[in-house]
Design an enzyme around this catalytic site. Structure first.
Site, short mmCIF file in Angstrom:
data_model
loop_
_atom_site.label_atom_id
_atom_site.label_comp_id
_atom_site.label_asym_id
_atom_site.label_seq_id
_atom_site.Cartn_x
_atom_site.Cartn_y
_atom_site.Cartn_z
CG HIS A 122 -16.20 13.13 30.40
ND1 HIS A 122 -15.89 14.30 31.06
CD2 HIS A 122 -16.01 12.12 31.30
CE1 HIS A 122 -15.52 14.03 32.29
NE2 HIS A 122 -15.58 12.71 32.47
CE LYS A 124 -19.64 13.39 33.82
NZ LYS A 124 -18.27 13.81 33.50
CG ASP A 129 -41.27 19.22 28.74
OD1 ASP A 129 -41.30 18.20 28.02
OD2 ASP A 129 -41.99 19.37 29.74
CG HIS A 289 -15.80 14.17 39.71
ND1 HIS A 289 -16.93 14.30 38.92
CD2 HIS A 289 -14.96 13.35 39.01
CE1 HIS A 289 -16.78 13.58 37.82
NE2 HIS A 289 -15.60 13.00 37.84
CE LYS A 291 -15.83 16.84 35.73
NZ LYS A 291 -14.75 16.12 36.30
CG ASP A 296 -10.38 39.17 35.80
OD1 ASP A 296 -9.41 38.91 36.54
OD2 ASP A 296 -10.25 39.56 34.63
#
Length: 371
Positions: A122, A124, A129, A289, A291, A296
């Site tokens: 999952h 991404k 470089d 979508h 996350k 704090d």
């Protein structure tokens, strides 16, 4: 310094080790920046994506990758076989390989190993470089683009990293590419920032442990944005305990969804949380979508992992954990902005939802470990 996503880079950390962060909240700006980084590469380009679609968005990036491969750069693409099924066809894969791109598909279906199909890649991640890395919630498909998908494009967040953390991201990609799915840097902390997988040889649930520790130690606020809110018992307990000791606990999830059963499961937890003072919001304009977790003022995370069983226990994920003040300030601003477009769930209204909706919630709860 610009405090909005897609603006100027966040300020680097002090000291000898420096990372510079730039936050993106619009896919078109992110994809354009990725393309520029790919074009300026001189040695290697590593790309991992759960969904890599050869549509209006993905085709442009794939063209740039093939051009660089033909120039002799080491270009590798690691896609999830299920996530990219149907959107990165056999013809597209042949074109990439003909251009010299090295391509791997993670956990293709096998009758000999059917159970592994449940465990997905999952991540991404784009690394150029070993100096520039991108990680976050955006897949590479038209759903992330206002230009091609319109006003209803998915609401998401991604971050670009320049500095030592990009080198760690480079090594994480390379290890996973070579089949070591549990590799983690020996010294993963760089200037109070880390990019961590959710599972390592030392800890099978590393990300969950890090989250639980932060929830237990919170002194002011816990703000969570996730499209799939299906926490295990231990994390729900920490959220409840935090709210009971006066911590400002807010859960921002999505009203529009691409997984109705996951939403049923999430809503099955609302009553318990509301009764103990946790505030729950559903983002209404489009599919949320992103996350993001903020604890704090000093701790934040952004990455590929949802707040659910699949991300924390089953799939392979990558998450940036940061104590960078500027980056976390931007994440807080974006969270507040999204709250303005969200509907708060109230305890009284939730108690009178009706039998049928409650039955759906129960069904989602029973399926929560498989969603």
């Amino acid at each position: 310094m610009n405090t909005g996503p897609g603006g100027d880079a966040c300020e680097p950390e002090g000291g000898a080790v420096k990372n510079v962060f730039r936050l993106f909240g619009e896919g078109d700006e992110l994809y354009a920046d990725m393309a520029r980084s790919i074009r300026t590469a001189t040695r290697r380009i590593f790309l991992a994506s759960y969904i890599l679609a050869a549509d209006e968005v993905g085709a442009h990036l794939l063209d740039e990758l093939m051009k660089q491969s033909r120039q002799g750069l080491d270009v590798r693409i690691h896609v999830d076989a299920l996530g990219s099924s149907g959107v990165l066809t056999r013809q597209h894969r042949r074109q990439l390989r003909a251009a010299g791109v090295r391509l791997q598909r993670f956990h293709s279906w096998s009758w000999r190993h059917p159970l592994r199909y449940n465990r997905r890649d999952h991540r991404k991640l784009l690394v150029v470089d070993g100096e520039t890395a991108y990680v976050g919630g955006f897949n590479i498909h038209r759903e992330g683009s206002r230009r091609f998908y319109g006003p209803q494009r998915w609401r998401d967040m991604h971050v670009r990293i320049n500095g030592p953390l990009a080198k760690e991201a480079d090594a994480l990609f390379d290890a996973f590419w070579c089949g070591d799915t549990q590799w983690n840097p020996d010294n993963p902390t760089v200037g109070n920032n880390r990019i961590i997988p959710n599972t390592t040889r030392a800890c099978r649930v590393q990300l969950r442990c890090a989250i639980k520790e932060q929830l237990a130690g919170a002194s002011d606020r816990i703000w969570l944005a996730t499209p799939y809110f299906v926490p295990d018992r231990g994390l729900r307990k920490q959220l409840v305990l935090a709210a009971r000791r006066g911590i400002d606990v807010r859960i921002l999830t999505t009203e529009k969804t691409d997984s109705i059963p996951a939403q049923w499961a999430a809503r099955a937890f609302y009553r318990e949380l509301l009764e103990h003072g946790v505030r729950v919001f559903e983002y209404t304009p489009r599919l949320l979508h992103s996350k993001v977790l903020l604890v704090d003022d000093a701790w934040g995370s952004i990455g590929t992992a949802n707040f659910d069983y699949r991300s924390l226990f089953i799939n392979y994920e990558l998450t940036l954990i940061s104590e960078n003040e500027a980056l976390n300030g931007q994440l807080r601003n974006e969270f507040i902005t999204d709250l303005r477009d969200a509907r708060e769930i109230t305890g009284i209204a939730w108690k009178h939802r009706g039998f049928i909706k409650g039955a759906y919630d129960t069904l989602g709860l029973l399926l929560r470990k498989w969603l």
